[in-house]
Write an enzyme that holds these catalytic residues in place. Structure first.
Site, mmCIF file in Angstrom:
data_model
loop_
_atom_site.group_PDB
_atom_site.id
_atom_site.type_symbol
_atom_site.label_atom_id
_atom_site.label_comp_id
_atom_site.label_asym_id
_atom_site.label_seq_id
_atom_site.Cartn_x
_atom_site.Cartn_y
_atom_site.Cartn_z
ATOM 1 N N SER B 75 43.276 41.859 33.439
ATOM 2 C CA SER B 75 41.908 42.359 33.595
ATOM 3 C C SER B 75 41.845 43.892 33.567
ATOM 4 C CB SER B 75 41.296 41.841 34.893
ATOM 5 O OG SER B 75 41.936 42.418 36.003
ATOM 6 N N LYS B 112 40.463 46.273 40.467
ATOM 7 C CA LYS B 112 39.322 46.528 39.584
ATOM 8 C C LYS B 112 38.876 47.987 39.716
ATOM 9 C CE LYS B 112 38.678 42.208 38.217
ATOM 10 N NZ LYS B 112 40.115 41.900 38.384
#
Lengths: 434, 156
Positions: B75, B112
């Site tokens: 990610s 993230k």
């Protein structure tokens, strides 16, 4: 501005981590946040740390695990094997954060430290404000919740810490030194005398026969009478409760939880051989004390320090907890553990001022019931292992499989079926982020 | 406590090889020499004393608050963080918009980029295949720490 310590009356802080082992586990495993958690001793014998939820279920410290299994199933208690590597590393982190608040620090046990702060509180406004900064920073930096107690003596700081922990009104920080006399007496009258540092259950019972039930009772009892009845230690405790500081940092170690032996070197030491000698010597002394009080240790903490007052020197403080494969009061196995730890933390080239050891996870040798059960199980396992070994050797030739004893390490024998990863010290056990 | 030498240690970058790497900050034995260096005036002697680059010092500013995580998945690919990388997380840093963070989502750690915009908060991936995770209020988001560096070793 120069600060002359003699112009300030002593002020001590006692900072400790709430439910330390459990909090270390929770710091790395978010799923443990609101579930009941116990941490078990070596060989998964008994509960050595409990989360508040587990305490609320009435589980006592030291409760044998086999007796808890039903309760655990019923309430979904998560039981973890002790992960001393993780706890030792987290303990070092807390201490190094605290060192920024005061260089005068006594690491009293793996999860609590005393600090001298009278010349430093003004930097934060007052002691309560300092306590909240400590609390917030340790929480933020390490993920661990702490409480801080402040008082004019070590005994009062310890008492303040107790109040901070048990009474939500304090929000984790209690400063007895800023209270009015009646306020302070009010709290002292509420708490049983057995909660005072150094007053055990047996002494508390004896005190009660004299009509001394609360902390306030002890603080207001004639110290001479206490001395005659209980000796100089109790006299000192009572004086400390009155605000007369009798104990300097590093004066007293709690005989029930840990045995500490440490000393500064006469001159600076750079050589591991010399430090090893000192560590062995400390173990000798500590082990003697251990045996004299009839206890056995489950782990050994060893530490080295440079001289914090020589600011021109590069500073290094190292410490590590070495768990023992089996509880022991044998000087030889304790020394082996301590020296293994020392080799781990020793860094070449620094000038060391001090080293020491702490024997931890003490249990009474005579009361090793659960260990007796464990021994039976261990013997069974050992017998099975031997049988397997013999059959392998029969098939593949003698000596294919040998006992590990020759190598000296018996770590394989330690039972820790549900140990969490060593999140902070092993490359292959780091926490995972997706 | 900061060590008594400048925090930008060597005037070299990592690509000026070969230079010795030290596993620990090098202790020094002539402290008076160091103390005589005027503040704010870097002396060439500094380089002489610290004759090595220390990766610990480069990556870890607050040792007590620094932890390492292993990254799983793709990610954060476009931020240059790939599956199997190790990242250094500093919990002493107050998380800010646009920083890469470790957050706790549904009881698991996620890495993230933090987006704060018009009162809302988002955790964004650096890979178009992943959708952002949105939070109505800051209080719903638990940030564990700020990612300050990534470590990758190619040869075992």
């Amino acid at each position: 501005m120069t600060l002359d310590a003699s112009r300030h009356p002593p002020l001590f802080a006692l900072v400790d981590v709430n439910n330390f082992y459990v909090s270390c586990e929770r710091a790395f495993n978010p799923r443990l946040a609101h579930v009941p958690v116990v941490v078990l001793s070596n060989n998964d014998g008994c509960a050595v740390a409990r989360s508040n939820e587990v305490k609320a279920l009435g589980v006592k410290m030291g409760a044998p695990w086999f007796k808890l299994k039903d309760l655990a199933r019923e309430h979904g208690i998560v039981a973890l094997s002790s992960n001393y590597t993780l706890y030792g590393d987290m303990s070092n982190r807390v201490v190094s954060v605290l060192r920024e608040f005061s260089p005068d620090i006594e690491v009293y046990s793996i999860d609590e430290s005393f600090l001298r702060v009278e010349t430093l509180v003004h930097l934060h406004g007052d002691a309560t404000a300092m306590g909240h900064v400590m609390r917030h920073r340790i929480r933020r930096w390490t993920g661990l919740p702490v409480c801080a107690g402040f008082g004019a003596t070590k005994t009062l700081a310890k008492f303040a810490n107790h109040l901070a922990k048990k009474n939500p009104v304090f929000d984790g920080v209690c400063d007895l030194s800023s209270m009015t006399d009646s306020e302070r007496n009010g709290w002292m009258a509420k708490i049983e005398v057995g909660e005072v540092w150094g007053v055990g259950r047996r002494i508390a019972a004896r005190l009660e026969t004299m009509g001394v039930r609360t902390v306030l009772d002890l603080a207001t009892t004639d110290v001479k009478a206490l001395r005659i009845q209980f000796g100089v230690v109790m006299e000192r405790t009572a004086s400390e409760l009155r605000g007369v500081s009798c104990l300097e940092l590093e004066d007293l170690a709690d005989p029930k939880q840990q045995i500490m032996a440490s000393r500064s070197f006469g001159s600076m030491v750079r050589d591991i051989a010399e430090i090893s000698e000192a560590v062995s010597w400390h173990i000798d002394r500590a082990a003697e004390k251990l045996r004299s009080q009839g206890s056995v240790a489950g782990a050994v903490y060893v530490f080295v320090q440079t001289n914090r007052f020589r600011q021109s020197d590069l500073q290094y403080n190292g410490g590590v907890v070495v768990p023992l494969p089996d509880v022991s009061d044998d000087t030889r196995s304790l020394t082996t553990a301590a020296l293994t730890g020392l080799r781990h933390i020793f860094r070449k080239g620094y000038q060391y001022k001090k080293c020491g050891v702490m024997l931890m996870e003490l249990t009474v040798k005579a009361q090793r019931q659960e260990t007796l059960f464990d021994d039976v199980a261990a013997r069974d396992r050992a017998a099975k292992t031997m049988a397997v070994m013999d059959s392998i050797n029969r098939v593949w030739g003698r000596g294919t499989l040998r006992s590990g004893a020759a190598g000296g390490s018996k770590r394989w024998a330690m039972r820790s079926e549900n140990r969490s990863p060593r999140y902070t010290t092993q490359w292959d056990e780091l926490p995972v982020a997706k | 406590m900061q060590p008594p030498f400048p925090s930008t240690p060597a005037h070299a970058t990592l690509d000026q090889s070969p230079l010795a790497l030290t596993p620990e900050p090098l202790p020094y034995t002539s402290p008076l020499f160091l103390c005589s260096i005027p503040a704010g005036f870097p002396s060439p002697a500094t380089d002489y004393i610290e004759d090595g680059l220390d990766l610990n010092e480069y990556l870890v500013r607050h040792k007590a608050a620094s932890f390492m995580f292993k990254v799983q998945g793709h990610s954060m690919r476009d931020a240059g963080i790939v599956d199997g990388d190790k990242v250094v997380v500093d919990r002493s840093i107050e998380p800010q918009h646009n920083q890469i963070v470790i957050a706790v989502v549904d009881g698991e750690y996620t890495i993230k980029r933090l987006y704060r915009k018009n009162g809302g908060v988002e955790l964004r991936s650096e890979n178009p295949a992943f959708k952002p995770i949105c939070f109505k209020a800051e209080s719903q988001l638990e940030i564990w720490g700020v990612v300050v560096g990534v470590v990758r070793r190619y040869v075992c």
